[in-house]
Design a protein around this motif. Structure first.
Motif, PDB file in Angstrom:
ATOM      1  N   ALA A  52     -23.714   9.653  28.875  1.00  0.00           N
ATOM      2  CA  ALA A  52     -23.661   9.999  27.452  1.00  0.00           C
ATOM      3  C   ALA A  52     -23.466   8.752  26.596  1.00  0.00           C
ATOM      4  N   ASP A  53     -22.607   7.830  27.052  1.00  0.00           N
ATOM      5  CA  ASP A  53     -22.407   6.584  26.307  1.00  0.00           C
ATOM      6  C   ASP A  53     -23.728   5.849  26.121  1.00  0.00           C
ATOM      7  N   GLU A  54     -24.501   5.757  27.201  1.00  0.00           N
ATOM      8  CA  GLU A  54     -25.778   5.049  27.127  1.00  0.00           C
ATOM      9  C   GLU A  54     -26.762   5.776  26.213  1.00  0.00           C
ATOM     10  N   GLU A  55     -26.832   7.089  26.340  1.00  0.00           N
ATOM     11  CA  GLU A  55     -27.787   7.875  25.558  1.00  0.00           C
ATOM     12  C   GLU A  55     -27.412   7.935  24.082  1.00  0.00           C
ATOM     13  N   LEU A  56     -26.141   8.165  23.793  1.00  0.00           N
ATOM     14  CA  LEU A  56     -25.718   8.388  22.413  1.00  0.00           C
ATOM     15  C   LEU A  56     -25.629   7.106  21.605  1.00  0.00           C
ATOM     16  N   TYR A  57     -25.440   5.978  22.257  1.00  0.00           N
ATOM     17  CA  TYR A  57     -25.292   4.721  21.533  1.00  0.00           C
ATOM     18  C   TYR A  57     -26.482   4.469  20.616  1.00  0.00           C
ATOM     19  N   ASP A  58     -27.673   4.795  21.094  1.00  0.00           N
ATOM     20  CA  ASP A  58     -28.877   4.571  20.289  1.00  0.00           C
ATOM     21  C   ASP A  58     -29.075   5.629  19.206  1.00  0.00           C
ATOM     22  N   LEU A  59     -28.365   6.736  19.290  1.00  0.00           N
ATOM     23  CA  LEU A  59     -28.559   7.832  18.347  1.00  0.00           C
ATOM     24  C   LEU A  59     -27.638   7.774  17.134  1.00  0.00           C
ATOM     25  N   VAL A  60     -26.515   7.093  17.271  1.00  0.00           N
ATOM     26  CA  VAL A  60     -25.548   7.078  16.170  1.00  0.00           C
ATOM     27  C   VAL A  60     -25.875   5.940  15.210  1.00  0.00           C
ATOM     28  N   PRO A  61     -25.479   6.069  13.956  1.00  0.00           N
ATOM     29  CA  PRO A  61     -25.765   5.008  12.986  1.00  0.00           C
ATOM     30  C   PRO A  61     -25.036   3.712  13.333  1.00  0.00           C
ATOM     31  N   ASP A  62     -25.579   2.599  12.862  1.00  0.00           N
ATOM     32  CA  ASP A  62     -24.937   1.302  13.084  1.00  0.00           C
ATOM     33  C   ASP A  62     -23.494   1.347  12.601  1.00  0.00           C
ATOM     34  N   GLY A  63     -22.615   0.791  13.403  1.00  0.00           N
ATOM     35  CA  GLY A  63     -21.209   0.714  13.034  1.00  0.00           C
ATOM     36  C   GLY A  63     -20.396   1.937  13.414  1.00  0.00           C
ATOM     37  N   PHE A  64     -21.043   3.004  13.836  1.00  0.00           N
ATOM     38  CA  PHE A  64     -20.332   4.238  14.156  1.00  0.00           C
ATOM     39  C   PHE A  64     -19.310   4.031  15.261  1.00  0.00           C
ATOM     40  N   CYS A  65     -19.715   3.372  16.340  1.00  0.00           N
ATOM     41  CA  CYS A  65     -18.813   3.180  17.481  1.00  0.00           C
ATOM     42  C   CYS A  65     -17.617   2.323  17.087  1.00  0.00           C
ATOM     43  N   VAL A  66     -17.866   1.265  16.325  1.00  0.00           N
ATOM     44  CA  VAL A  66     -16.778   0.391  15.875  1.00  0.00           C
ATOM     45  C   VAL A  66     -15.824   1.171  14.981  1.00  0.00           C
ATOM     46  N   ASP A  67     -16.377   1.915  14.017  1.00  0.00           N
ATOM     47  CA  ASP A  67     -15.525   2.706  13.130  1.00  0.00           C
ATOM     48  C   ASP A  67     -14.720   3.744  13.903  1.00  0.00           C
ATOM     49  N   LEU A  68     -15.346   4.372  14.877  1.00  0.00           N
ATOM     50  CA  LEU A  68     -14.665   5.382  15.681  1.00  0.00           C
ATOM     51  C   LEU A  68     -13.524   4.766  16.492  1.00  0.00           C
ATOM     52  N   ILE A  69     -13.777   3.623  17.102  1.00  0.00           N
ATOM     53  CA  ILE A  69     -12.741   2.937  17.891  1.00  0.00           C
ATOM     54  C   ILE A  69     -11.585   2.508  16.997  1.00  0.00           C
ATOM     55  N   LEU A  70     -11.907   1.935  15.848  1.00  0.00           N
ATOM     56  CA  LEU A  70     -10.842   1.491  14.939  1.00  0.00           C
ATOM     57  C   LEU A  70     -10.033   2.671  14.411  1.00  0.00           C
ATOM     58  N   ALA A  71     -10.707   3.771  14.082  1.00  0.00           N
ATOM     59  CA  ALA A  71      -9.987   4.959  13.620  1.00  0.00           C
ATOM     60  C   ALA A  71      -9.099   5.513  14.733  1.00  0.00           C
ATOM     61  N   ALA A  72      -9.607   5.537  15.955  1.00  0.00           N
ATOM     62  CA  ALA A  72      -8.804   6.031  17.083  1.00  0.00           C
ATOM     63  C   ALA A  72      -7.604   5.123  17.336  1.00  0.00           C
ATOM     64  N   ASN A  82      -3.645   5.245  22.698  1.00  0.00           N
ATOM     65  CA  ASN A  82      -3.641   4.609  24.023  1.00  0.00           C
ATOM     66  C   ASN A  82      -5.041   4.572  24.625  1.00  0.00           C
ATOM     67  N   MET A  83      -5.822   5.619  24.416  1.00  0.00           N
ATOM     68  CA  MET A  83      -7.193   5.632  24.935  1.00  0.00           C
ATOM     69  C   MET A  83      -8.045   4.563  24.258  1.00  0.00           C
ATOM     70  N   ALA A  84      -7.729   4.235  23.023  1.00  0.00           N
ATOM     71  CA  ALA A  84      -8.527   3.282  22.253  1.00  0.00           C
ATOM     72  C   ALA A  84      -8.114   1.830  22.490  1.00  0.00           C
ATOM     73  N   LYS A  85      -7.005   1.597  23.186  1.00  0.00           N
ATOM     74  CA  LYS A  85      -6.493   0.228  23.346  1.00  0.00           C
ATOM     75  C   LYS A  85      -7.503  -0.723  23.975  1.00  0.00           C
ATOM     76  N   ALA A  86      -8.105  -0.327  25.086  1.00  0.00           N
ATOM     77  CA  ALA A  86      -9.042  -1.221  25.784  1.00  0.00           C
ATOM     78  C   ALA A  86     -10.263  -1.502  24.916  1.00  0.00           C
ATOM     79  N   ALA A  87     -10.761  -0.467  24.240  1.00  0.00           N
ATOM     80  CA  ALA A  87     -11.925  -0.659  23.378  1.00  0.00           C
ATOM     81  C   ALA A  87     -11.565  -1.558  22.196  1.00  0.00           C
ATOM     82  N   ARG A  88     -10.369  -1.379  21.649  1.00  0.00           N
ATOM     83  CA  ARG A  88      -9.924  -2.219  20.528  1.00  0.00           C
ATOM     84  C   ARG A  88      -9.820  -3.674  20.979  1.00  0.00           C
ATOM     85  N   LYS A  89      -9.274  -3.887  22.162  1.00  0.00           N
ATOM     86  CA  LYS A  89      -9.154  -5.254  22.699  1.00  0.00           C
ATOM     87  C   LYS A  89     -10.543  -5.866  22.890  1.00  0.00           C
TER      88      LYS A  89
END
Length: 109
Positions: A52-72, A82-89
């Motif tokens: 899903a990560d591979e498939e959805l990455y191309d479907l979401v608007p630019d910046g979506f993943c970054v915004d989602l990680i920062l919000a989490a 805690n789930m967002a710590k590794a992605a934030r790092k």
């Protein structure tokens, strides 16, 4: 002797039959399990996440993943934070790499 012959004939007959098709699983239930983070009979949750990560990455608007990680990472829910710590790092490391490259480019001017 006759009983053995009947049993052998019955077994040969059953072996010659085409295998029974298993009943298809309830896909809406399977989807619900994956959405809840549970392995299903057909797909593990880990495999679902990777794909899903591979498939959805191309479907979401630019910046979506970054915004989602920062919000989490700012969430009031400790589990989400805690789930967002590794992605934030990873984002912080990426930001550092980009800033270092930009600084080096600026210094060469």
């Amino acid at each position: 002797m006759i009983h053995g012959q009947i049993y052998r004939d019955q077994t040969e007959y059953e072996l010659a039959l085409p295998p029974e098709q298993p009943e298809a699983p309830d896909m809406s239930s399977e989807i619900g399990d994956l959405m809840a983070g549970v392995d299903t009979e057909l797909v593990s949750y880990e495999a679902f996440k990777r794909c899903a990560d591979e498939e959805l990455y191309d479907l979401v608007p630019d910046g979506f993943c970054v915004d989602l990680i920062l919000a989490a990472s700012r969430s009031s829910d400790l589990t989400i934070r805690n789930m967002a710590k590794a992605a934030r790092k990873a984002l912080e490391n990426h930001a550092g790499t980009m800033l270092d490259a930009a600084w080096e480019k600026e210094q060469r001017r």
